[in-house]
Design a protein around this motif. Structure first.
Motif, PDB file in Angstrom:
ATOM      1  N   GLU A   4       0.694  -1.399  -0.041  1.00  0.00           N
ATOM      2  CA  GLU A   4       0.067   0.068  -0.040  1.00  0.00           C
ATOM      3  C   GLU A   4       1.000   1.430   0.245  1.00  0.00           C
ATOM      4  N   SER A   5       2.018   1.189   0.613  1.00  0.00           N
ATOM      5  CA  SER A   5       2.750   2.446   0.598  1.00  0.00           C
ATOM      6  C   SER A   5       3.367   2.788  -0.753  1.00  0.00           C
ATOM      7  N   ILE A   6       4.029   1.610  -1.525  1.00  0.00           N
ATOM      8  CA  ILE A   6       4.444   2.204  -2.746  1.00  0.00           C
ATOM      9  C   ILE A   6       3.363   2.565  -3.816  1.00  0.00           C
ATOM     10  N   THR A   7       2.280   1.846  -3.652  1.00  0.00           N
ATOM     11  CA  THR A   7       1.135   2.135  -4.634  1.00  0.00           C
ATOM     12  C   THR A   7       0.432   3.315  -4.261  1.00  0.00           C
ATOM     13  N   ALA A   8       0.457   3.977  -3.047  1.00  0.00           N
ATOM     14  CA  ALA A   8      -0.028   5.017  -2.842  1.00  0.00           C
ATOM     15  C   ALA A   8       0.777   6.019  -3.366  1.00  0.00           C
ATOM     16  N   PHE A   9       2.274   6.007  -3.375  1.00  0.00           N
ATOM     17  CA  PHE A   9       3.235   6.823  -3.870  1.00  0.00           C
ATOM     18  C   PHE A   9       3.134   6.873  -5.050  1.00  0.00           C
ATOM     19  N   LEU A  10       2.933   5.835  -6.021  1.00  0.00           N
ATOM     20  CA  LEU A  10       3.025   5.697  -7.417  1.00  0.00           C
ATOM     21  C   LEU A  10       1.526   6.673  -7.973  1.00  0.00           C
ATOM     22  N   ASP A  11       0.595   6.283  -7.195  1.00  0.00           N
ATOM     23  CA  ASP A  11      -0.711   6.702  -7.392  1.00  0.00           C
ATOM     24  C   ASP A  11      -0.349   8.548  -7.365  1.00  0.00           C
ATOM     25  N   ALA A  12       0.078   9.006  -6.427  1.00  0.00           N
ATOM     26  CA  ALA A  12       0.287  10.309  -6.141  1.00  0.00           C
ATOM     27  C   ALA A  12       1.301  11.146  -7.161  1.00  0.00           C
ATOM     28  N   GLN A  13       2.116   9.971  -7.807  1.00  0.00           N
ATOM     29  CA  GLN A  13       2.946  10.768  -8.855  1.00  0.00           C
ATOM     30  C   GLN A  13       2.505  10.627 -10.135  1.00  0.00           C
ATOM     31  N   HIS A  14       1.383   9.918 -10.167  1.00  0.00           N
ATOM     32  CA  HIS A  14       0.641   9.955 -11.331  1.00  0.00           C
ATOM     33  C   HIS A  14       1.481   8.681 -12.243  1.00  0.00           C
ATOM     34  N   PHE A  90      13.276   1.941   5.954  1.00  0.00           N
ATOM     35  CA  PHE A  90      12.215   1.273   5.241  1.00  0.00           C
ATOM     36  C   PHE A  90      11.210   0.578   6.280  1.00  0.00           C
ATOM     37  N   ALA A  91      10.657   1.316   7.126  1.00  0.00           N
ATOM     38  CA  ALA A  91       9.814   0.654   8.206  1.00  0.00           C
ATOM     39  C   ALA A  91       8.345   0.172   7.852  1.00  0.00           C
ATOM     40  N   ASP A  92       8.068   0.547   6.258  1.00  0.00           N
ATOM     41  CA  ASP A  92       6.933   0.141   5.713  1.00  0.00           C
ATOM     42  C   ASP A  92       7.145  -1.143   4.833  1.00  0.00           C
ATOM     43  N   CYS A  93       8.220  -1.597   4.679  1.00  0.00           N
ATOM     44  CA  CYS A  93       8.627  -2.673   3.848  1.00  0.00           C
ATOM     45  C   CYS A  93       9.169  -3.906   4.900  1.00  0.00           C
ATOM     46  N   GLY A  96      14.500  -6.537   3.027  1.00  0.00           N
ATOM     47  CA  GLY A  96      14.995  -7.245   1.777  1.00  0.00           C
ATOM     48  C   GLY A  96      13.843  -6.982   0.541  1.00  0.00           C
ATOM     49  N   ALA A  97      12.766  -6.105   0.890  1.00  0.00           N
ATOM     50  CA  ALA A  97      11.952  -6.171  -0.350  1.00  0.00           C
ATOM     51  C   ALA A  97      11.943  -4.404  -0.656  1.00  0.00           C
ATOM     52  N   TYR A 122      10.286  -4.547 -13.417  1.00  0.00           N
ATOM     53  CA  TYR A 122       9.508  -5.010 -12.303  1.00  0.00           C
ATOM     54  C   TYR A 122      10.446  -4.823 -10.906  1.00  0.00           C
ATOM     55  N   PHE A 123       9.756  -4.469 -10.010  1.00  0.00           N
ATOM     56  CA  PHE A 123      10.499  -4.187  -8.333  1.00  0.00           C
ATOM     57  C   PHE A 123       9.670  -4.758  -7.563  1.00  0.00           C
ATOM     58  N   GLU A 124      10.327  -5.182  -6.442  1.00  0.00           N
ATOM     59  CA  GLU A 124       9.556  -5.489  -5.176  1.00  0.00           C
ATOM     60  C   GLU A 124       8.855  -4.161  -4.653  1.00  0.00           C
ATOM     61  N   ALA A 125       7.707  -4.716  -4.369  1.00  0.00           N
ATOM     62  CA  ALA A 125       6.558  -3.711  -3.796  1.00  0.00           C
ATOM     63  C   ALA A 125       6.561  -3.563  -2.391  1.00  0.00           C
ATOM     64  N   GLY A 126       7.636  -3.949  -1.499  1.00  0.00           N
ATOM     65  CA  GLY A 126       7.661  -3.586  -0.288  1.00  0.00           C
ATOM     66  C   GLY A 126       7.501  -4.937   0.675  1.00  0.00           C
ATOM     67  N   GLY A 127       6.867  -5.982  -0.075  1.00  0.00           N
ATOM     68  CA  GLY A 127       6.834  -7.327   0.538  1.00  0.00           C
ATOM     69  C   GLY A 127       7.252  -8.234  -0.351  1.00  0.00           C
ATOM     70  N   HIS A 128       7.189  -9.541  -0.081  1.00  0.00           N
ATOM     71  CA  HIS A 128       7.982 -10.681  -0.522  1.00  0.00           C
ATOM     72  C   HIS A 128       7.022 -11.509  -1.445  1.00  0.00           C
ATOM     73  N   GLU A 129       5.759 -10.820  -2.036  1.00  0.00           N
ATOM     74  CA  GLU A 129       4.510 -11.640  -2.648  1.00  0.00           C
ATOM     75  C   GLU A 129       4.403 -10.813  -4.000  1.00  0.00           C
ATOM     76  N   ASP A 130       4.732  -9.760  -3.933  1.00  0.00           N
ATOM     77  CA  ASP A 130       4.217  -8.715  -5.053  1.00  0.00           C
ATOM     78  C   ASP A 130       5.417  -8.080  -5.811  1.00  0.00           C
TER      79      ASP A 130
END
Length: 148
Positions: A4-14, A90-93, A96-97, A122-130
């Motif tokens: 959710e942290s990275i997708t919120a950032f990407l959304d905010a950056q369009h 990287f407290a929101d991650c 290693g992701a 492609y890159f890690e989304a802050g977790g190890h499953e996405d």
């Protein structure tokens, strides 16, 4: 949830993106294999530090960061950051992701230029499953102001 942290950032950056779910893995290389992607199309991050601060090195999962070359290139005494430092920055991650952009963390970046030439990445989304999938030059926008 870390994604959710990275997708919120990407959304905010369009920045347009897709999320690709895969089996839980420990490394970016393993994530590429699990998602059936070439390891050269998946970015991984290595956090480096010295007396001047932190630097996020971003390279293809198929490669290794050569500390000696980075030190010579930048004229710095960079070392790998410790796991506790990773956890703090990287407290929101999950450990290693780290997503392949320092922008949401106010970290300077060093980017392997081969990543900027890819049509999609492609890159890690802050977790190890996405994995996050970006294309059409979106990664170049995320790596703006990066060292090369």
């Amino acid at each position: 949830m870390p994604i959710e942290s990275i997708t919120a950032f990407l959304d905010a950056q369009h920045v347009p993106y897709e999320v690709l779910h895969h089996d839980r893995t420990a490394t970016a290389r393993d994530a590429a294999r699990s998602a059936r992607l070439p390891t050269g199309r998946v970015a991984k991050c290595i956090l480096l530090e010295d007396e001047r601060g932190y630097l996020l090195a971003i390279v293809p999962a198929s490669r290794r960061v050569r500390l000696d070359a980075v030190r010579r290139l930048l004229g710095r005494r960079l070392e790998l950051a410790s796991e506790p430092e990773l956890g703090d920055l990287f407290a929101d991650c999950e450990l290693g992701a780290i997503p392949a952009t320092g922008l949401p963390y106010n970290l300077p970046m060093l980017v392997d230029d081969s990543l900027l030439r890819l049509p999609d990445l492609y890159f890690e989304a802050g977790g190890h499953e996405d994995l996050v999938h970006v294309s059409d030059g979106a990664f170049a926008r995320l790596a703006r102001n990066a060292l090369h």
